[in-house]
Design a protein around this motif. Sequence first.
Motif, PDB file in Angstrom:
ATOM      1  N   ALA A   3       2.525  10.784  -5.115  1.00 13.73           N
ATOM      2  CA  ALA A   3       2.206   9.479  -5.094  1.00 13.73           C
ATOM      3  C   ALA A   3       3.616   8.773  -4.584  1.00 13.73           C
ATOM      4  O   ALA A   3       4.771   9.449  -5.007  1.00 13.73           O
ATOM      5  N   ALA A   4       3.549   7.514  -4.357  1.00 12.76           N
ATOM      6  CA  ALA A   4       4.761   6.773  -4.368  1.00 12.76           C
ATOM      7  C   ALA A   4       4.669   5.200  -4.287  1.00 12.76           C
ATOM      8  O   ALA A   4       3.223   4.884  -4.016  1.00 12.76           O
ATOM      9  N   LEU A   5       5.632   4.696  -4.800  1.00 11.96           N
ATOM     10  CA  LEU A   5       5.667   3.201  -5.202  1.00 11.96           C
ATOM     11  C   LEU A   5       6.053   2.578  -3.803  1.00 11.96           C
ATOM     12  O   LEU A   5       6.909   3.203  -3.101  1.00 11.96           O
ATOM     13  N   PHE A   6       5.548   1.340  -3.292  1.00  9.49           N
ATOM     14  CA  PHE A   6       6.226   0.557  -2.692  1.00  9.49           C
ATOM     15  C   PHE A   6       6.104  -0.957  -2.443  1.00  9.49           C
ATOM     16  O   PHE A   6       5.171  -1.332  -3.012  1.00  9.49           O
ATOM     17  N   ASP A   7       6.949  -1.678  -1.998  1.00 11.18           N
ATOM     18  CA  ASP A   7       6.985  -3.192  -2.139  1.00 11.18           C
ATOM     19  C   ASP A   7       6.142  -3.631  -0.941  1.00 11.18           C
ATOM     20  O   ASP A   7       6.236  -3.488  -0.056  1.00 11.18           O
ATOM     21  N   ALA A   9       4.286  -7.925   0.297  1.00 11.80           N
ATOM     22  CA  ALA A   9       4.350  -9.340  -0.168  1.00 11.80           C
ATOM     23  C   ALA A   9       3.842  -9.774  -1.293  1.00 11.80           C
ATOM     24  O   ALA A   9       3.980 -10.897  -1.680  1.00 11.80           O
ATOM     25  N   ILE A  10       2.736  -9.129  -2.048  1.00 10.07           N
ATOM     26  CA  ILE A  10       2.046  -9.461  -3.171  1.00 10.07           C
ATOM     27  C   ILE A  10       2.761  -8.468  -4.468  1.00 10.07           C
ATOM     28  O   ILE A  10       2.250  -8.880  -5.637  1.00 10.07           O
ATOM     29  N   GLY A  11       3.532  -7.800  -4.041  1.00  7.79           N
ATOM     30  CA  GLY A  11       4.243  -6.822  -5.514  1.00  7.79           C
ATOM     31  C   GLY A  11       4.185  -5.676  -4.818  1.00  7.79           C
ATOM     32  O   GLY A  11       3.874  -4.964  -3.889  1.00  7.79           O
ATOM     33  N   LEU A  12       4.485  -4.749  -6.124  1.00  3.48           N
ATOM     34  CA  LEU A  12       4.836  -3.403  -5.796  1.00  3.48           C
ATOM     35  C   LEU A  12       3.396  -2.623  -6.058  1.00  3.48           C
ATOM     36  O   LEU A  12       2.675  -2.575  -7.054  1.00  3.48           O
ATOM     37  N   CYS A  13       3.045  -2.006  -4.905  1.00  2.65           N
ATOM     38  CA  CYS A  13       1.826  -1.191  -4.856  1.00  2.65           C
ATOM     39  C   CYS A  13       2.177   0.505  -4.859  1.00  2.65           C
ATOM     40  O   CYS A  13       3.253   0.651  -4.881  1.00  2.65           O
ATOM     41  N   ALA A  14       1.156   1.054  -4.877  1.00  3.80           N
ATOM     42  CA  ALA A  14       1.303   2.640  -4.788  1.00  3.80           C
ATOM     43  C   ALA A  14       0.093   3.356  -4.113  1.00  3.80           C
ATOM     44  O   ALA A  14      -0.929   2.754  -3.884  1.00  3.80           O
ATOM     45  N   VAL A  15       0.517   4.415  -3.730  1.00  2.00           N
ATOM     46  CA  VAL A  15      -0.377   5.200  -3.067  1.00  2.00           C
ATOM     47  C   VAL A  15      -0.357   6.828  -3.431  1.00  2.00           C
ATOM     48  O   VAL A  15       0.913   6.953  -3.842  1.00  2.00           O
ATOM     49  N   ALA A  16      -1.723   7.301  -3.523  1.00  2.00           N
ATOM     50  CA  ALA A  16      -1.353   8.865  -3.771  1.00  2.00           C
ATOM     51  C   ALA A  16      -2.033   9.720  -2.741  1.00  2.00           C
ATOM     52  O   ALA A  16      -3.032   9.045  -2.181  1.00  2.00           O
ATOM     53  N   TRP A  17      -1.638  10.638  -2.542  1.00  2.00           N
ATOM     54  CA  TRP A  17      -2.134  11.510  -1.085  1.00  2.00           C
ATOM     55  C   TRP A  17      -2.078  13.035  -1.436  1.00  2.00           C
ATOM     56  O   TRP A  17      -1.372  13.580  -2.382  1.00  2.00           O
ATOM     57  N   ARG A  18      -3.112  13.552  -0.393  1.00  3.29           N
ATOM     58  CA  ARG A  18      -3.030  15.043  -0.210  1.00  3.29           C
ATOM     59  C   ARG A  18      -2.877  15.363   0.975  1.00  3.29           C
ATOM     60  O   ARG A  18      -3.676  14.952   1.861  1.00  3.29           O
ATOM     61  N   VAL A  23      -5.903   9.312  -1.379  1.00  3.66           N
ATOM     62  CA  VAL A  23      -6.971   9.785  -2.201  1.00  3.66           C
ATOM     63  C   VAL A  23      -6.971   8.709  -3.189  1.00  3.66           C
ATOM     64  O   VAL A  23      -7.828   8.567  -4.104  1.00  3.66           O
ATOM     65  N   ARG A  24      -5.956   7.839  -3.367  1.00  2.00           N
ATOM     66  CA  ARG A  24      -5.912   6.808  -4.343  1.00  2.00           C
ATOM     67  C   ARG A  24      -4.982   5.620  -4.100  1.00  2.00           C
ATOM     68  O   ARG A  24      -3.801   6.042  -3.387  1.00  2.00           O
ATOM     69  N   PHE A  25      -5.189   4.503  -4.301  1.00  2.86           N
ATOM     70  CA  PHE A  25      -4.341   3.375  -3.923  1.00  2.86           C
ATOM     71  C   PHE A  25      -4.531   2.338  -5.305  1.00  2.86           C
ATOM     72  O   PHE A  25      -5.356   2.260  -5.876  1.00  2.86           O
ATOM     73  N   GLN A  26      -3.067   1.652  -5.467  1.00  2.00           N
ATOM     74  CA  GLN A  26      -3.082   0.897  -6.753  1.00  2.00           C
ATOM     75  C   GLN A  26      -2.552  -0.423  -6.269  1.00  2.00           C
ATOM     76  O   GLN A  26      -1.261  -0.632  -5.470  1.00  2.00           O
ATOM     77  N   LEU A  27      -3.036  -1.569  -6.430  1.00  2.00           N
ATOM     78  CA  LEU A  27      -2.526  -2.943  -6.317  1.00  2.00           C
ATOM     79  C   LEU A  27      -1.640  -3.111  -7.393  1.00  2.00           C
ATOM     80  O   LEU A  27      -1.603  -2.239  -8.538  1.00  2.00           O
ATOM     81  N   PRO A  28      -0.776  -4.117  -7.279  1.00  2.00           N
ATOM     82  CA  PRO A  28       0.472  -4.388  -8.305  1.00  2.00           C
ATOM     83  C   PRO A  28      -0.137  -4.565  -9.646  1.00  2.00           C
ATOM     84  O   PRO A  28      -1.245  -5.337  -9.996  1.00  2.00           O
ATOM     85  N   ALA A  37       2.297   4.377 -13.808  1.00  2.00           N
ATOM     86  CA  ALA A  37       1.536   5.310 -14.688  1.00  2.00           C
ATOM     87  C   ALA A  37       0.162   5.266 -14.403  1.00  2.00           C
ATOM     88  O   ALA A  37      -0.304   6.246 -14.315  1.00  2.00           O
ATOM     89  N   ARG A  38      -0.283   4.225 -13.699  1.00  2.00           N
ATOM     90  CA  ARG A  38      -1.561   4.161 -13.036  1.00  2.00           C
ATOM     91  C   ARG A  38      -1.781   5.173 -11.719  1.00  2.00           C
ATOM     92  O   ARG A  38      -2.817   5.860 -11.853  1.00  2.00           O
ATOM     93  N   ILE A  39      -1.015   5.331 -11.293  1.00  2.00           N
ATOM     94  CA  ILE A  39      -1.079   5.979  -9.693  1.00  2.00           C
ATOM     95  C   ILE A  39      -0.727   7.263  -9.981  1.00  2.00           C
ATOM     96  O   ILE A  39      -1.177   8.315  -9.179  1.00  2.00           O
ATOM     97  N   THR A  40      -0.041   7.820 -10.956  1.00  2.00           N
ATOM     98  CA  THR A  40       0.259   9.283 -11.497  1.00  2.00           C
ATOM     99  C   THR A  40      -0.566   9.983 -12.660  1.00  2.00           C
ATOM    100  O   THR A  40      -0.309  11.124 -12.942  1.00  2.00           O
ATOM    101  N   ARG A  41      -1.338   9.048 -13.000  1.00  2.00           N
ATOM    102  CA  ARG A  41      -2.305   9.655 -13.911  1.00  2.00           C
ATOM    103  C   ARG A  41      -3.131  10.948 -13.262  1.00  2.00           C
ATOM    104  O   ARG A  41      -3.213  10.925 -12.126  1.00  2.00           O
ATOM    105  N   PRO A  42      -3.209  11.911 -14.156  1.00  2.00           N
ATOM    106  CA  PRO A  42      -4.069  13.133 -13.514  1.00  2.00           C
ATOM    107  C   PRO A  42      -5.308  12.789 -12.550  1.00  2.00           C
ATOM    108  O   PRO A  42      -5.943  11.672 -13.179  1.00  2.00           O
TER     109      PRO A  42
END
Length: 178
Positions: A3-7, A9-18, A23-28, A37-42
Amino acid sequence: MVAALFDTAIGLCAVAWRDDTVVRFQLPEASEEQTLARITRPFGGQPVAEGEPGPAIVAAIAGVRAHLAGTVDALRWIDVDLPGVPEFHRAVYAVTRDIDPGHTLSYGDIATRIGAPGSAQAVGQALGRNPIPLIIPCHRVLAADHALHGFSAPGGIGTKARLLEIERTPGFGEPMLF
């Protein structure tokens, strides 16, 4: 999974991939710590660690950033994977992913399109569990009266309205004549 966090225009988002697949995306969230914490949960019993994205995920991040900055893109070119997601939810997500930016459908419309008329509430529940919001654009699904009822992403219906405004969806973020 990584997973990685990235800035944006609406804030810090995150993405998880394989591999090269989201496989997962997180809005700020309210803070960087909460987003991380949300993007890296098991996920599926597997740990998720922070890491550096490869070219496909770098391109996906650039696409999301551009979209949220107002260069509207359906983001359908981003490969997603939904391991462990029930078939009903997959059907809901497939129809939802086909909604173009600037357009909306109702929960009932989606229920009808997947061949399950009368299951609007189940559609709403599936969308509330969407692991890849924005890329699977659950914010483009409205109540039958076109109102913004419930949005499980951080910021609730305020976030949903902001996403619709970015996409120049009629009735959101612009004055009405009538």
